[in-house]
Design an enzyme around this catalytic site. Structure first.
Site, short mmCIF file in Angstrom:
data_model
loop_
_atom_site.label_atom_id
_atom_site.label_comp_id
_atom_site.label_asym_id
_atom_site.label_seq_id
_atom_site.Cartn_x
_atom_site.Cartn_y
_atom_site.Cartn_z
CG ASP A 13 -1.74 -1.42 1.17
OD1 ASP A 13 -2.38 -1.81 0.24
OD2 ASP A 13 -2.02 -1.82 2.47
CG HIS A 41 -2.88 -1.80 -7.03
ND1 HIS A 41 -1.74 -1.83 -5.89
CD2 HIS A 41 -2.38 -3.07 -7.75
CE1 HIS A 41 -0.98 -3.03 -6.17
NE2 HIS A 41 -1.68 -3.74 -7.15
CD GLN A 223 0.72 -9.17 -2.82
OE1 GLN A 223 1.04 -9.87 -3.55
NE2 GLN A 223 -0.70 -8.69 -2.69
P1 GDP Z 1 -0.66 0.17 -3.63
O1 GDP Z 1 -1.38 -1.25 -3.26
O2 GDP Z 1 0.76 0.15 -3.21
O3 GDP Z 1 -1.26 0.54 -5.06
O4 GDP Z 1 -1.34 1.37 -2.73
P2 GDP Z 1 -2.92 1.35 -2.24
O5 GDP Z 1 -3.73 1.81 -3.48
O6 GDP Z 1 -3.43 0.25 -1.45
O7 GDP Z 1 -2.61 2.73 -1.17
C1 GDP Z 1 -2.27 3.89 -1.64
C2 GDP Z 1 -3.25 5.06 -1.10
O8 GDP Z 1 -2.64 6.13 -1.17
C3 GDP Z 1 -4.38 5.22 -2.19
O9 GDP Z 1 -5.52 5.49 -1.67
C4 GDP Z 1 -3.90 6.23 -3.15
O10 GDP Z 1 -4.76 6.82 -3.93
C5 GDP Z 1 -3.07 7.08 -2.12
N1 GDP Z 1 -1.94 8.06 -2.48
C6 GDP Z 1 -0.80 7.46 -3.47
N2 GDP Z 1 -0.13 8.33 -3.57
C7 GDP Z 1 -0.28 9.39 -2.59
C8 GDP Z 1 0.26 10.51 -2.24
O11 GDP Z 1 1.68 10.91 -2.57
N3 GDP Z 1 -0.30 11.33 -1.26
C9 GDP Z 1 -1.67 10.87 -0.98
N4 GDP Z 1 -2.15 11.98 -0.04
N5 GDP Z 1 -2.18 9.80 -1.19
C10 GDP Z 1 -1.44 9.15 -2.14
P1 IMO Z 2 -1.09 -4.29 -2.10
O1 IMO Z 2 -0.57 -5.09 -3.53
C1 IMO Z 2 -0.90 -5.09 2.21
C2 IMO Z 2 -1.00 -9.07 3.63
C3 IMO Z 2 -2.18 -9.39 4.33
C4 IMO Z 2 -1.47 -10.35 5.60
C5 IMO Z 2 -0.37 -11.05 4.66
C6 IMO Z 2 -0.89 -12.47 3.97
O2 IMO Z 2 -2.24 -3.49 -2.11
O3 IMO Z 2 0.24 -3.62 -1.50
P2 IMO Z 2 -2.29 -13.30 2.18
O4 IMO Z 2 -4.00 -13.11 1.69
O5 IMO Z 2 -1.60 -12.39 0.94
O6 IMO Z 2 -2.04 -14.58 2.23
O7 IMO Z 2 -2.18 -12.34 3.21
O8 IMO Z 2 -0.14 -10.12 3.49
N1 IMO Z 2 -1.13 -8.49 2.32
C7 IMO Z 2 -1.26 -7.23 2.12
N2 IMO Z 2 -1.09 -6.22 2.91
N3 IMO Z 2 -1.15 -4.88 0.90
C8 IMO Z 2 -1.40 -5.98 0.28
O9 IMO Z 2 -1.42 -5.59 -1.38
C9 IMO Z 2 -1.48 -7.09 0.55
N4 IMO Z 2 -1.67 -8.21 0.19
C10 IMO Z 2 -1.44 -9.09 1.18
O10 IMO Z 2 -2.89 -8.40 5.08
O11 IMO Z 2 -1.11 -9.71 6.50
MG MG Z 3 -2.87 -1.80 -1.57
#
Ligand code: GDP
Ligand code: IMO
Ligand code: MG
Length: 427
Positions: A13, A41, A223
Site C-alpha cells: 500500500d 491499488h 504486495q
Molecule cells: P498500492 O497497493 O501500493 O497500489 O497502494 P494503495 O492504493 O493500496 O494505497 C495507497 C493509497 O494512497 C491510495 O489510496 C492512493 O490513492 C493514495 N496515494 C498514493 N500516493 C499518494 C500521495 O502521494 N499522497 C496521498 N495523500 N495519497 C496518495
Molecule cells: P498491495 O498490493 C498490504 C498482507 C495481508 C496479510 C499477509 C498475507 O495492495 O500492496 P495473503 O492474503 O496475501 O495470504 O495475506 O499479507 N497483504 C497485504 N498487505 N497490501 C497488500 O497488497 C497485501 N496483500 C497481502 O494483510 O498480512
Molecule cells: Mg494496496
C-alpha cells in the site's frame, strides 16, 4: 527501452498503483507478476477513483496492453467482475492478456485460507482470506490448477481428482468441513472457461517479442518487500515473490533485460495484518497518520497499522531489490507535525543494528532509534518541483534519501495522477 520493475519497499500500500498509472501512458505493456486479488491499488484520475485488485494498473491507460503473468494466482470470478466493473465505467479492457501458466484459485482454497487462519488462532497471519496461500501451496506441491487446464475437461477432471483426494481429507478430518465434489468445482471452472479463452496467451513469448521490437514493458508487483515469502518478515508474509526477482520468474523475462528497478516507499510506514512492526505507533500520532493518510485497506477495509518512516527497511529494500530509484509517496500526509521522527537504526537488547536483523526474534524485539527532523505546516499538494517544497520538507526528503540507499526520483504530494514532484525521469 528494456523492462522496468516497480516494487513496494515496505508492507504494501505504498502507492504502487498510482506510480504505475503515472508511467502508463509511456509504456506499451504493464504486467502483474505475483499475488492475486489480495492486492488493492487505488488509482485516482481526475474525479474518478478506481480500486483494482487483480488487474494490472495499466488497464486504465488507453493503448497500453495489460498482462497477467504466470506468477499470478487468479480468481476467475473476481477477474470477470473487475472487467465488468471497468467496462461499465467506459474503460476498454479488450487488450488484456492472461498467461496460460498462471494458477487458478479454486473455491476449496478460499475455504482453506479462512479455516486455516481460524485454526491458527493467536498465531494467525491476518490473511486477506482470498485463497492466496493455499493456491501457491498447491503450485509448489504440484497439485495446482493452471489456466490452460480449464480448457480440457478430461485433464481438469484428473487434476481436480488428484487435488481433492488430499484436500477433502484435510477439509473433513482436520477442519470438520464438508467435503467438496469434483463435479461442483469442475462445473464452476468450465462455466468460466469460454469467457477466459480469448484472453489466454503465451505471455512470456509475447513480452519477449515486444522487448525485441524495442517496446517498453513495466512489471508491477503486488504486495511488497517485507511481505515477500523469502525476503519478508516470515511467516507474516504473503505466499509469493514480491521482490524484483519475482518479476523474472513471474513473467519469463530474464534478469538481463531489466534495466531499472523503481521502489515505491511511503514517507511513513503502514502494515495490514499480523506480524512485527518496530516503528508502529499505538498513540495519537498513529491515529493522525491513519486519519490524514486514509489508511484503510482497499481490499478488506481493515484499518492499517501506522508508524514512522524506517530507514533500515528502506535500505533493506534497496539491497534485495537492487533499487535504482525510489518514489517517496504521501509526503503531504506528514504536513502539520512539529517534529518528524525517522528511524535510523534498531536497538536489540543493547546492540545497535544498522541493517535488518537476520534473526526473526531480534526483529520482533527491535526498538527504533529515532532522529527527529523539523516539520512543516505549508500545504505541499501543489508542489511539482523540489524548489516548490518548503525547506523543512526538502530537508526531510534529503535526510531520508541519504539513509535509504538509493536516490529519490519522484515524490507523491497527493493521490491524483499529477500530484507528484518529478525530480528525474523514471523511464
Ligand atoms: P498500492 O497497493 O501500493 O497500489 O497502494 P494503495 O492504493 O493500496 O494505497 C495507497 C493509497 O494512497 C491510495 O489510496 C492512493 O490513492 C493514495 N496515494 C498514493 N500516493 C499518494 C500521495 O502521494 N499522497 C496521498 N495523500 N495519497 C496518495
Ligand atoms: P498491495 O498490493 C498490504 C498482507 C495481508 C496479510 C499477509 C498475507 O495492495 O500492496 P495473503 O492474503 O496475501 O495470504 O495475506 O499479507 N497483504 C497485504 N498487505 N497490501 C497488500 O497488497 C497485501 N496483500 C497481502 O494483510 O498480512
Ligand atoms: Mg494496496
Amino acid at each position: 527501452m528494456p523492462a522496468i520493475v516497480i516494487v513496494g519497499a515496505q508492507w504494501g500500500d505504498e502507492g504502487k498503483g498510482k506510480a504505475t498509472d503515472l508511467l502508463g501512458s509511456r509504456v506499451d505493456y504493464v504486467v502483474k507478476f505475483n499475488g492475486g486479488n489480495n492486492a488493492g491499488h487505488t488509482v485516482v484520475i481526475g474525479d474518478e477513483k478506481y480500486a483494482l485488485h487483480l488487474l494490472p494498473s495499466g488497464i486504465l491507460t488507453p493503448g497500453c496492453t495489460p498482462v497477467i503473468g504466470n506468477g499470478v494466482v487468479i480468481d476467475l470470478g473476481v477477474l470477470f467482475e473487475e472487467l465488468d466493473g471497468l467496462e461499465q465505467r467506459g474503460i476498454d479492457t479488450s487488450k488484456l492478456l492472461v498467461s496460460a501458466n498462471a494458477h487458478v484459485i479454486a473455491d476449496y482454497n478460499r475455504t482453506l485460507d479462512k479455516v486455516t487462519e481460524r485454526f491458527l488462532g493467536s498465531r494467525r497471519i491476518g490473511t486477506t482470506g482470498r485463497g492466496i496461500g493455499p493456491t501457491y501451496a498447491d503450485k509448489i506441491n504440484r497439485i495446482g490448477i493452471r489456466v490452460q487446464d480449464v480448457f480440457d475437461e478430461k485433464i481438469l477432471r484428473q487434476k481436480l481428482e488428484g487435488a481433492l483426494d488430499l484436500k477433502n481429507q484435510i477439509l473433513a478430518k482436520i477442519y470438520n468441513r464438508r467435503a467438496v465434489s469434483v463435479d461442483e468445482i469442475l462445473e464452476e471452472l468450465l462455466s468460466q472457461s469460454e469467457r477466459l479463452r480469448p484472453l489466454v496467451a503465451d505471455t512470456a513469448l509475447v513480452l519477449h517479442e515486444a522487448l525485441g521490437r524495442g517496446e517498453t514493458v513495466l512489471l508491477e508487483a503486488g504486495q511488497a518487500t517485507l511481505l515477500d515469502v523469502d525476503h519478508g518478515t516470515y511467516p507474516f508474509v504473503t505466499s509469493s515473490s514480491a521482490t524484483s526477482g519475482g518479476a523474472c520468474t513471474g513473467t519469463g523475462i530474464p534478469p538481463t533485460q531489466i534495466e531499472r528497478v523503481i521502489s515505491i516507499v511511503k514517507a511513513y510506514t503502514t502494515r495490514v495484518g499480523e506480524g512485527p512492526f518496530p516503528t508502529e505507533l499505538l498513540d495519537d500520532h498513529g491515529e493522525f497518520l491513519r486519519k490524514v493518510g486514509m489508511e484503510y485497506g482497499t481490499t478488506t477495509g481493515r484499518p492499517r497499522r501506522c508508524g514512522w518512516f524506517d530507514t533500515v527497511i528502506a535500505r533493506y529494500a534497496a539491497r534485495v531489490n537492487g533499487v535504482t530509484d525510489f518514489v517517496l509517496t504521501k509526503l503531504d500526509v506528514l504536513t502539520g507535525l512539529d517534529k518528524v521522527p525517522v528511524c535510523v537504526a534498531y536497538d536489540v537488547g543493547g546492540v545497535r543494528y544498522d541493517e535488518m536483523p537476520v534473526n526473526q526474534t531480534d526483529f520482533h524485539h527491535a526498538t527504533p532509534i529515532y532522529e527527529e527532523l523539523p516539520g512543516w505546516w505549508e500545504d505541499i499538494s501543489g508542489a511539482r518541483t523540489l524548489e516548490d517544497l518548503p525547506a523543512n520538507a526538502r530537508a526531510y526528503v534529503n535526510a531520508v534519501e541519504d539513509m535509504a540507499g538509493a536516490r529519490i526520483s519522484a515524490i507523491g504530494v497527493g493521490p491524483g495522477r499529477h500530484e507528484t514532484v518529478v525530480i528525474r525521469d523514471l523511464l
